[in-house]
Design a protein around this motif. Structure first.
Motif, PDB file in Angstrom:
ATOM      1  N   THR A  38      48.820  39.809  40.775  1.00  0.00           N
ATOM      2  CA  THR A  38      47.543  39.084  40.747  1.00  0.00           C
ATOM      3  C   THR A  38      46.422  40.012  40.293  1.00  0.00           C
ATOM      4  OG1 THR A  38      48.262  37.641  42.551  1.00  0.00           O
ATOM      5  CG2 THR A  38      45.903  37.755  42.125  1.00  0.00           C
ATOM      6  N   GLU A  91      46.631  40.557  36.564  1.00  0.00           N
ATOM      7  CA  GLU A  91      46.150  39.395  35.817  1.00  0.00           C
ATOM      8  C   GLU A  91      44.635  39.311  35.804  1.00  0.00           C
ATOM      9  OE1 GLU A  91      46.322  34.555  36.258  1.00  0.00           O
ATOM     10  OE2 GLU A  91      48.199  35.667  36.279  1.00  0.00           O
ATOM     11  N   THR A  92      44.016  39.508  36.962  1.00  0.00           N
ATOM     12  CA  THR A  92      42.557  39.365  37.054  1.00  0.00           C
ATOM     13  C   THR A  92      41.815  40.558  36.460  1.00  0.00           C
ATOM     14  OG1 THR A  92      42.601  40.297  39.291  1.00  0.00           O
ATOM     15  CG2 THR A  92      42.696  37.904  39.090  1.00  0.00           C
ATOM     16  N   ARG A  93      42.504  41.691  36.332  1.00  0.00           N
ATOM     17  CA  ARG A  93      41.841  42.889  35.805  1.00  0.00           C
ATOM     18  C   ARG A  93      42.063  43.091  34.307  1.00  0.00           C
ATOM     19  NH1 ARG A  93      42.456  47.715  40.317  1.00  0.00           N
ATOM     20  NH2 ARG A  93      41.544  46.587  42.077  1.00  0.00           N
ATOM     21  N   GLY A 153      49.780  34.078  39.814  1.00  0.00           N
ATOM     22  CA  GLY A 153      48.703  33.629  38.932  1.00  0.00           C
ATOM     23  C   GLY A 153      49.217  32.802  37.770  1.00  0.00           C
TER      24      GLY A 153
END
Length: 312
Positions: free
Chosen positions: A83, A86-88, A283
């Protein structure tokens, strides 16, 4: 009805004993050690050293951390790291390589408790690393080569608790213990259901019938027909369920420690229905790359399985 009740009670007793007297103590010790190393910054330094070495395989610093989590915490632990990737801003190609590596490696919540059953952990860990790196490399350079390699501004800082004094150390240990207890208690329902299903199939004669039909083909390729039951359980119910079945088989003599170690390469990993479902929950983009990741993971598992057979 009496037969069903007896099956449920015996399966429940075995599941609780396995979860509380085998899985829980092992996970408390290993999670406490892992979290203390994390809090002391040892894992940060290890990731910093190893990351450049594994870069050609399509892995990043966070990918190395995911490898440590799957091998030393549990199969669900890398979800947070995936996660984070993915978000970074990690690319789809790097996500696929990391997911493939995780799915091909040995999951700690199964491998550590099975040491008490006779599993050779050194061999299992060595081939877990080899298989995971091969899975990542063939995914990054092969199955996922058409995916986007474009990355955003990637922040690979690992955020975690620190243990600078006795209070901090105690806090880390308490939290690790609570995490281990959650893992052990969470495993009980799946263990009970798996053991009930197995006992029911045995009692009905379904396993015996399936073994009778498949035994000649399996024997021809030097595969023990006794592996049919744990293999079916593993790929449908997951690694923890397989562990419960294998424990029962070792106790009643239908499996041996040698068979356990020879089969560890293709039985101890999260590439199964529950494992994939948990990992892709990290994600939307992680879920989107599961197919090439699964293909790469399958290659890594084949390498692991061959290694265990040759050395056991």
């Amino acid at each position: 009805m009496d037969i069903l009740t007896d099956i449920i009670l015996r399966a429940g007793r075995s599941a609780v004993e396995l979860a509380l007297f085998v899985l829980l103590p092992v996970m408390v010790v290993m999670l406490s050690l892992m979290r203390l190393l994390e809090a002391k910054g040892v894992l940060d330094r290890l990731v910093h050293v190893v990351a450049p070495v594994v870069k050609p395989a399509g892995l990043t610093g966070l990918g190395v951390f995911a490898a440590l989590q799957i091998n030393f915490v549990s199969f669900a632990a890398p979800v947070a790291t995936l996660t984070m990737m993915e978000t970074r801003g990690a690319s789809d190609r790097h996500l696929a390589a990391t997911l493939a590596m995780v799915m091909a490696m040995a999951q700690a919540n199964t491998s550590f408790p099975m040491i008490a059953m006779g599993l050779d952990f050194g061999t299992t860990l060595a081939f877990s690393i080899i298989g995971g790196l091969i899975a990542a490399a063939v995914t990054y350079h092969g199955f996922a080569r058409t995916l986007s390699s474009q990355e955003g501004p990637v922040d690979e800082t690992l955020h975690h608790r620190v243990a600078e004094d006795a209070k901090g150390v105690l806090d880390v240990i308490n939290r690790a213990g609570a995490e281990a207890f959650k893992i052990a208690i969470g495993a009980i329902p799946m263990l009970v259901l798996a053991l009930v299903a197995v006992q029911a199939l045995r009692t009905s004669g379904a396993i015996g019938l399936l073994t009778h039909f498949l035994a000649p083909a399996l024997t021809a390729v030097a595969i023990d027909p006794a592996l049919i039951l744990p293999t079916l359980t593993k790929y449908v119910g997951g690694g923890t369920a397989m562990m419960g079945v294998m424990d029962e088989m070792l106790k009643n003599g239908s499996a041996t420690i040698g068979m356990l170690n020879r089969s560890a390469g293709f039985l101890i990993h999260p590439l199964d229905v529950p494992g994939v479902a948990v990992l892709i929950s990290a994600g939307r983009r992680v879920a989107g790359v599961w197919k090439p990741a699964a293909l790469g993971a399958a290659v890594g598992i084949v390498v692991r399985a061959a290694g265990h057979v040759l050395l056991s």
